[in-house]
Motif scaffolding. Structure first.
Motif, PDB file in Angstrom:
ATOM      1  N   ILE A   1      -9.698   1.071   6.161  1.00  0.00           N
ATOM      2  CA  ILE A   1     -10.207  -0.007   5.462  1.00  0.00           C
ATOM      3  C   ILE A   1     -11.251   0.384   4.407  1.00  0.00           C
ATOM      4  CG2 ILE A   1     -11.529  -1.970   5.434  1.00  0.00           C
ATOM      5  CD1 ILE A   1     -10.332  -2.745   8.248  1.00  0.00           C
ATOM      6  N   ALA A   2     -11.969   1.460   4.928  1.00  0.00           N
ATOM      7  CA  ALA A   2     -12.921   2.032   3.982  1.00  0.00           C
ATOM      8  C   ALA A   2     -12.329   2.588   2.628  1.00  0.00           C
ATOM      9  CB  ALA A   2     -13.905   2.896   4.454  1.00  0.00           C
ATOM     10  N   ALA A   3     -11.207   3.490   3.027  1.00  0.00           N
ATOM     11  CA  ALA A   3     -10.617   4.183   2.030  1.00  0.00           C
ATOM     12  C   ALA A   3      -9.744   3.269   0.884  1.00  0.00           C
ATOM     13  CB  ALA A   3      -9.594   5.261   2.640  1.00  0.00           C
ATOM     14  N   VAL A   4      -9.320   2.188   1.825  1.00  0.00           N
ATOM     15  CA  VAL A   4      -8.574   1.174   0.660  1.00  0.00           C
ATOM     16  C   VAL A   4      -9.788   0.641  -0.296  1.00  0.00           C
ATOM     17  CG1 VAL A   4      -7.512  -0.806   0.626  1.00  0.00           C
ATOM     18  CG2 VAL A   4      -6.665   0.687   2.429  1.00  0.00           C
ATOM     19  N   ARG A   5     -10.963   0.359   0.205  1.00  0.00           N
ATOM     20  CA  ARG A   5     -11.970  -0.435  -0.539  1.00  0.00           C
ATOM     21  C   ARG A   5     -12.618   0.386  -1.613  1.00  0.00           C
ATOM     22  NH1 ARG A   5     -16.608  -2.977   3.119  1.00  0.00           N
ATOM     23  NH2 ARG A   5     -17.260  -3.637   1.008  1.00  0.00           N
ATOM     24  N   ILE A   6     -12.402   1.777  -1.384  1.00  0.00           N
ATOM     25  CA  ILE A   6     -12.806   2.761  -2.583  1.00  0.00           C
ATOM     26  C   ILE A   6     -11.902   2.863  -3.481  1.00  0.00           C
ATOM     27  CG2 ILE A   6     -14.837   3.523  -1.355  1.00  0.00           C
ATOM     28  CD1 ILE A   6     -13.458   6.091  -0.621  1.00  0.00           C
ATOM     29  N   GLY A   7     -10.563   2.779  -3.039  1.00  0.00           N
ATOM     30  CA  GLY A   7      -9.351   2.935  -3.932  1.00  0.00           C
ATOM     31  C   GLY A   7      -8.649   4.306  -3.742  1.00  0.00           C
ATOM     32  N   ALA A   8      -9.222   4.799  -2.708  1.00  0.00           N
ATOM     33  CA  ALA A   8      -8.564   6.219  -2.143  1.00  0.00           C
ATOM     34  C   ALA A   8      -7.549   5.843  -1.422  1.00  0.00           C
ATOM     35  CB  ALA A   8      -9.635   7.336  -1.524  1.00  0.00           C
ATOM     36  N   LEU A   9      -6.106   5.495  -1.711  1.00  0.00           N
ATOM     37  CA  LEU A   9      -5.211   4.967  -0.797  1.00  0.00           C
ATOM     38  C   LEU A   9      -4.377   6.180  -0.274  1.00  0.00           C
ATOM     39  CD1 LEU A   9      -3.586   2.134  -3.147  1.00  0.00           C
ATOM     40  CD2 LEU A   9      -5.502   2.020  -1.588  1.00  0.00           C
ATOM     41  N   ASN A  10      -4.027   7.351  -0.870  1.00  0.00           N
ATOM     42  CA  ASN A  10      -3.484   8.324  -0.366  1.00  0.00           C
ATOM     43  C   ASN A  10      -4.389   8.894   0.694  1.00  0.00           C
ATOM     44  OD1 ASN A  10      -0.961   9.073  -1.655  1.00  0.00           O
ATOM     45  ND2 ASN A  10      -1.958   9.273  -3.783  1.00  0.00           N
ATOM     46  N   LEU A  11      -5.858   9.089   0.494  1.00  0.00           N
ATOM     47  CA  LEU A  11      -6.557   9.302   1.601  1.00  0.00           C
ATOM     48  C   LEU A  11      -6.493   8.582   2.903  1.00  0.00           C
ATOM     49  CD1 LEU A  11      -8.974  11.597   1.765  1.00  0.00           C
ATOM     50  CD2 LEU A  11     -10.435   9.455   1.519  1.00  0.00           C
ATOM     51  N   GLY A  12      -6.087   7.439   2.670  1.00  0.00           N
ATOM     52  CA  GLY A  12      -6.465   6.418   3.980  1.00  0.00           C
ATOM     53  C   GLY A  12      -4.997   6.542   4.608  1.00  0.00           C
ATOM     54  N   ILE A  13      -3.824   6.728   3.851  1.00  0.00           N
ATOM     55  CA  ILE A  13      -2.537   6.620   4.715  1.00  0.00           C
ATOM     56  C   ILE A  13      -2.536   8.091   5.249  1.00  0.00           C
ATOM     57  CG2 ILE A  13      -0.148   6.874   4.245  1.00  0.00           C
ATOM     58  CD1 ILE A  13      -0.186   4.629   2.194  1.00  0.00           C
ATOM     59  N   GLY A  14      -3.128   9.210   4.553  1.00  0.00           N
ATOM     60  CA  GLY A  14      -3.135  10.447   4.973  1.00  0.00           C
ATOM     61  C   GLY A  14      -3.817  10.673   6.438  1.00  0.00           C
ATOM     62  N   ASN A  15      -4.924   9.783   6.479  1.00  0.00           N
ATOM     63  CA  ASN A  15      -5.724   9.946   7.679  1.00  0.00           C
ATOM     64  C   ASN A  15      -5.009   9.405   8.624  1.00  0.00           C
ATOM     65  OD1 ASN A  15      -8.019   9.454   9.457  1.00  0.00           O
ATOM     66  ND2 ASN A  15      -7.753   7.219   8.723  1.00  0.00           N
ATOM     67  N   ILE A  16      -4.040   8.309   8.519  1.00  0.00           N
ATOM     68  CA  ILE A  16      -3.408   7.658   9.586  1.00  0.00           C
ATOM     69  C   ILE A  16      -2.225   8.439   9.995  1.00  0.00           C
ATOM     70  CG2 ILE A  16      -1.656   5.727  10.167  1.00  0.00           C
ATOM     71  CD1 ILE A  16      -4.637   4.788  10.255  1.00  0.00           C
ATOM     72  N   ILE A  17      -1.395   9.113   9.010  1.00  0.00           N
ATOM     73  CA  ILE A  17      -0.334  10.021   9.494  1.00  0.00           C
ATOM     74  C   ILE A  17      -0.931  11.452   9.982  1.00  0.00           C
ATOM     75  CG2 ILE A  17       1.570  10.933   8.573  1.00  0.00           C
ATOM     76  CD1 ILE A  17       1.912   8.780   6.459  1.00  0.00           C
TER      77      ILE A  17
ATOM     78  N   ILE B   1       0.954  -0.975   0.030  1.00  0.00           N
ATOM     79  CA  ILE B   1      -0.107  -0.018   0.144  1.00  0.00           C
ATOM     80  C   ILE B   1       0.787   1.084  -0.113  1.00  0.00           C
ATOM     81  CG2 ILE B   1      -0.248   0.318   2.678  1.00  0.00           C
ATOM     82  CD1 ILE B   1      -3.295   1.064   1.946  1.00  0.00           C
ATOM     83  N   GLU B   2       1.957   1.273   0.510  1.00  0.00           N
ATOM     84  CA  GLU B   2       2.874   2.452   0.707  1.00  0.00           C
ATOM     85  C   GLU B   2       3.678   2.670  -0.796  1.00  0.00           C
ATOM     86  OE1 GLU B   2       2.411   1.365   4.919  1.00  0.00           O
ATOM     87  OE2 GLU B   2       2.978   0.094   3.148  1.00  0.00           O
ATOM     88  N   HIS B   3       3.536   1.415  -1.665  1.00  0.00           N
ATOM     89  CA  HIS B   3       3.943   1.722  -2.921  1.00  0.00           C
ATOM     90  C   HIS B   3       2.794   2.256  -3.650  1.00  0.00           C
ATOM     91  CE1 HIS B   3       6.141   0.374  -6.760  1.00  0.00           C
ATOM     92  NE2 HIS B   3       4.866   0.370  -7.092  1.00  0.00           N
ATOM     93  N   ALA B   4       1.872   1.655  -3.547  1.00  0.00           N
ATOM     94  CA  ALA B   4       0.592   2.304  -4.627  1.00  0.00           C
ATOM     95  C   ALA B   4       0.301   3.612  -4.296  1.00  0.00           C
ATOM     96  CB  ALA B   4      -0.497   1.291  -4.413  1.00  0.00           C
ATOM     97  N   ALA B   5       0.306   4.122  -3.054  1.00  0.00           N
ATOM     98  CA  ALA B   5      -0.044   5.393  -2.639  1.00  0.00           C
ATOM     99  C   ALA B   5       1.434   6.316  -2.381  1.00  0.00           C
ATOM    100  CB  ALA B   5      -0.590   5.462  -1.199  1.00  0.00           C
ATOM    101  N   ALA B   6       1.984   6.544  -3.597  1.00  0.00           N
ATOM    102  CA  ALA B   6       3.052   7.515  -3.766  1.00  0.00           C
ATOM    103  C   ALA B   6       2.694   8.730  -3.553  1.00  0.00           C
ATOM    104  CB  ALA B   6       3.800   7.191  -5.055  1.00  0.00           C
ATOM    105  N   SER B   7       3.077   9.475  -2.339  1.00  0.00           N
ATOM    106  CA  SER B   7       2.566  10.930  -1.894  1.00  0.00           C
ATOM    107  C   SER B   7       3.877  11.350  -1.400  1.00  0.00           C
ATOM    108  CB  SER B   7       1.393  10.870  -1.300  1.00  0.00           C
ATOM    109  OG  SER B   7       1.196  12.126  -0.770  1.00  0.00           O
ATOM    110  N   LEU B   8       4.358  12.420  -1.847  1.00  0.00           N
ATOM    111  CA  LEU B   8       5.177  13.272  -1.083  1.00  0.00           C
ATOM    112  C   LEU B   8       4.555  13.941   0.034  1.00  0.00           C
ATOM    113  CD1 LEU B   8       7.430  15.343  -3.917  1.00  0.00           C
ATOM    114  CD2 LEU B   8       7.958  13.034  -2.426  1.00  0.00           C
ATOM    115  N   GLU B   9       3.305  14.213  -0.020  1.00  0.00           N
ATOM    116  CA  GLU B   9       2.812  14.814   1.310  1.00  0.00           C
ATOM    117  C   GLU B   9       2.827  13.779   2.311  1.00  0.00           C
ATOM    118  OE1 GLU B   9       1.374  14.670  -1.970  1.00  0.00           O
ATOM    119  OE2 GLU B   9       0.407  16.549  -2.556  1.00  0.00           O
TER     120      GLU B   9
END
Length: 317
Positions: free
Chosen positions: A222-238, A79-87
């Motif tokens: 989990i909901a963000a991953v299911r809808i394909g919003a990976l950057n949103l999901g990781i951004g939520n955690i960080i 998931i960290e690979h797929a959600a490539a985000s400098l932010e």
């Protein structure tokens, strides 16, 4: 919190132009951290310095572990690979800086401005400066992550929620109010467990109450991953972790007996150190971007967390 909140934030990210990573950090991160804020303030006002500090640090640790669970759920790649985000990388570095503040404060526990340690005042300042850097990076990135077939780009969803932007903001606020109401009850319950069992409040705060208060982050991720919003999901955690670091300031400000660091034991250093180490591993994972489903960070982060809990148990024995 159900999947509606990530979907709402995803649409707001598109409409406001802030992007998924920023929306996850600022919108979802703030909303899902509200239970932890209530729990921390309850501990501080109740005079339990160890419980007050263990909650924000434990929240950061547990929420970082949730990313390892997300790696298991996202089968296509790491998931960290797929959600490539400098932010997200920048937000992780800001978080590391915020986690260094309690260590400095603990080394000088007698310093005070009123009843608050001056180092605590630096926490919101560093956070706000991090947001400024965040905005600058969003507008003028100086380098970009290499795209691969597994990279999920942050692109507006033209077929998203058709509700008005004002309605979306109201919806997010209503969800925040529901989530926030649980924090007080969890804090009171955690202090009750400490009183009834005799377990160290730092252990209870680092494990039991933080797992409960961090469940919104897990559900949202989990909901963000299911809808394909990976950057949103990781951004939520960080972003949620950065808000939890702000809770350290709140813990000190609401601890009316003096500086919270002067009454906390050295256990706080163990919590701060292990949480910082987990964040460093996460940041390395965001930079290295292993392509396999579970990268080195997906294994190392849970191991560090379990090791920290074992050390807490050894101290309590």
């Amino acid at each position: 919190m159900d999947g509606g909140s990530p979907a709402t934030a995803d649409v707001l990210a598109d409409r406001t132009g802030m992007g998924e990573a920023a929306a996850g950090a600022l919108l979802l991160g703030a909303v899902t951290s509200l239970p932890g804020i209530g729990t921390t303030v309850v501990g501080s006002l109740g005079g339990d310095a160890q419980f007050a500090l263990a909650n924000p640090l434990g929240g950061i640790a547990v929420q970082t572990v949730w990313l390892a669970i997300a790696d298991l759920l996202y089968r296509r790649s790491n998931i960290e690979h797929a959600a490539a985000s400098l932010e997200n990388v920048l937000q992780s570095l800001v978080l590391i800086a915020l986690l260094a503040i309690p260590v400095v404060a603990y080394a000088t526990p007698t310093l005070r401005l009123g009843w608050v340690h001056p180092a605590s005042l630096a926490i919101p300042l560093i956070y706000l400066y991090g947001l400024r850097l965040f905005r600058r990076l969003r507008k003028e990135p100086m380098w970009t992550a290499k795209e691969t077939p597994d990279t999920r780009r942050d692109e507006p969803d033209e077929a998203g929620d058709q509700a008005s932007t004002a309605m979306l903001w109201w919806r997010l606020a209503a969800l925040a109010a529901v989530v926030a109401g649980t924090g007080f009850l969890i804090g009171q319950g955690g202090l009750g467990v400490v009183a009834a069992t005799g377990l160290p409040s730092g252990l209870v705060g680092f494990t039991l109450t933080t797992v409960i208060t961090s469940l919104p982050e897990l559900v949202t991720l989990i909901a963000a991953v299911r809808i394909g919003a990976l950057n949103l999901g990781i951004g939520n955690i960080i972003g949620g972790n950065a808000f939890d670091a702000l809770m350290i300031f709140l813990a000190d400000a609401s601890y009316l007996r003096g500086s919270v660091y002067s009454d906390a034991s050295s256990e706080a250093l163990l919590l701060a150190g292990s949480t910082t180490l987990m964040t460093v591993v996460l940041t390395a994972g965001l930079i290295m971007r292993d392509r396999r489903g579970i990268g080195f960070e997906g294994v190392t982060i849970p191991v560090i967390y379990v090791a920290a809990v074992i050390l807490l148990l050894v101290r309590a024995a």
